[in-house]
Every structure is written in C-alpha cells, then in structure tokens.
Design a protein around this motif. Structure first.
Motif, PDB file in Angstrom:
ATOM      1  N   UNK A 131      28.607  50.254  35.661  1.00  0.00           N
ATOM      2  CA  UNK A 131      29.724  49.410  36.086  1.00  0.00           C
ATOM      3  C   UNK A 131      29.285  47.968  36.304  1.00  0.00           C
ATOM      4  N   UNK A 132      28.180  47.778  36.980  1.00  0.00           N
ATOM      5  CA  UNK A 132      27.702  46.420  37.255  1.00  0.00           C
ATOM      6  C   UNK A 132      27.334  45.710  35.962  1.00  0.00           C
ATOM      7  N   UNK A 133      26.708  46.425  35.036  1.00  0.00           N
ATOM      8  CA  UNK A 133      26.338  45.826  33.751  1.00  0.00           C
ATOM      9  C   UNK A 133      27.567  45.318  33.002  1.00  0.00           C
ATOM     10  N   UNK A 134      28.625  46.093  33.028  1.00  0.00           N
ATOM     11  CA  UNK A 134      29.865  45.698  32.347  1.00  0.00           C
ATOM     12  C   UNK A 134      30.446  44.455  33.009  1.00  0.00           C
ATOM     13  N   UNK A 135      30.467  44.414  34.334  1.00  0.00           N
ATOM     14  CA  UNK A 135      31.010  43.249  35.037  1.00  0.00           C
ATOM     15  C   UNK A 135      30.164  42.004  34.779  1.00  0.00           C
ATOM     16  N   UNK A 136      28.849  42.142  34.804  1.00  0.00           N
ATOM     17  CA  UNK A 136      27.968  41.003  34.523  1.00  0.00           C
ATOM     18  C   UNK A 136      28.192  40.496  33.100  1.00  0.00           C
ATOM     19  N   UNK A 137      28.335  41.416  32.146  1.00  0.00           N
ATOM     20  CA  UNK A 137      28.581  41.019  30.755  1.00  0.00           C
ATOM     21  C   UNK A 137      29.884  40.233  30.639  1.00  0.00           C
ATOM     22  N   UNK A 138      30.921  40.688  31.314  1.00  0.00           N
ATOM     23  CA  UNK A 138      32.219  39.991  31.258  1.00  0.00           C
ATOM     24  C   UNK A 138      32.138  38.622  31.925  1.00  0.00           C
ATOM     25  N   UNK A 139      31.402  38.531  33.032  1.00  0.00           N
ATOM     26  CA  UNK A 139      31.222  37.230  33.696  1.00  0.00           C
ATOM     27  C   UNK A 139      30.471  36.274  32.780  1.00  0.00           C
ATOM     28  N   UNK A 140      29.425  36.772  32.125  1.00  0.00           N
ATOM     29  CA  UNK A 140      28.663  35.930  31.182  1.00  0.00           C
ATOM     30  C   UNK A 140      29.561  35.415  30.066  1.00  0.00           C
ATOM     31  N   UNK A 141      30.429  36.278  29.536  1.00  0.00           N
ATOM     32  CA  UNK A 141      31.336  35.868  28.465  1.00  0.00           C
ATOM     33  C   UNK A 141      32.314  34.803  28.957  1.00  0.00           C
ATOM     34  N   UNK A 142      32.839  34.974  30.148  1.00  0.00           N
ATOM     35  CA  UNK A 142      33.816  34.015  30.669  1.00  0.00           C
ATOM     36  C   UNK A 142      33.181  32.671  31.004  1.00  0.00           C
ATOM     37  N   UNK A 143      31.953  32.695  31.511  1.00  0.00           N
ATOM     38  CA  UNK A 143      31.271  31.446  31.831  1.00  0.00           C
ATOM     39  C   UNK A 143      30.832  30.711  30.573  1.00  0.00           C
ATOM     40  N   UNK A 144      30.593  31.446  29.496  1.00  0.00           N
ATOM     41  CA  UNK A 144      30.178  30.888  28.213  1.00  0.00           C
ATOM     42  C   UNK A 144      28.950  29.982  28.348  1.00  0.00           C
ATOM     43  N   UNK A 145      28.048  30.380  29.238  1.00  0.00           N
ATOM     44  CA  UNK A 145      26.785  29.676  29.397  1.00  0.00           C
ATOM     45  C   UNK A 145      25.736  30.680  29.870  1.00  0.00           C
ATOM     46  N   UNK A 146      24.494  30.348  29.660  1.00  0.00           N
ATOM     47  CA  UNK A 146      23.401  31.265  29.968  1.00  0.00           C
ATOM     48  C   UNK A 146      22.859  30.985  31.365  1.00  0.00           C
ATOM     49  N   UNK A 147      23.630  31.331  32.405  1.00  0.00           N
ATOM     50  CA  UNK A 147      23.202  31.041  33.770  1.00  0.00           C
ATOM     51  C   UNK A 147      22.921  32.304  34.579  1.00  0.00           C
ATOM     52  N   UNK A 148      23.194  33.484  34.028  1.00  0.00           N
ATOM     53  CA  UNK A 148      22.891  34.739  34.706  1.00  0.00           C
ATOM     54  C   UNK A 148      21.813  35.439  33.891  1.00  0.00           C
ATOM     55  N   UNK A 149      20.669  35.639  34.518  1.00  0.00           N
ATOM     56  CA  UNK A 149      19.581  36.327  33.836  1.00  0.00           C
ATOM     57  C   UNK A 149      19.301  37.652  34.538  1.00  0.00           C
TER      58      UNK A 149
END
Length: 49
Positions: free
Chosen positions: A20-38
C-alpha cells in the motif's frame, strides 16, 4: 519501518496490504513530477527538495 508508517496512518484497526505504501509513494512521485522522494533500503523514504 513499513509497519510504523502503516500504523501511524491507518492505525491498528485497519488491515491494508504490504504494498500500500509503495503504491501511494509512486502516485505522489507521479503527481510531483520531480525526483524528490528517494527510497532508502532498510529505512524507508527520504524527501529532498
């Protein structure tokens, strides 16, 4: 760490999948459209601006 995040967000009463967390992190990364979550292996996630 994953269980700590799950419990902090959803509590102990709700059963959610392991990914569940992986899916949410992936969606946040897509919405931010920048590489700020590692992903930090064995620790969790890191947010950098």
């Amino acid at each position: 760490m994953r269980n700590e995040i799950l419990n902090a967000i959803w509590g102990n009463d709700v059963i959610v999948g392991d990914r569940t967390i992986d899916v949410h992190i992936r969606k946040i990364r897509q919405k931010l459209d920048m590489d700020c979550i590692t992903t930090v292996k064995g620790v969790g996630y890191k947010f950098e601006v």
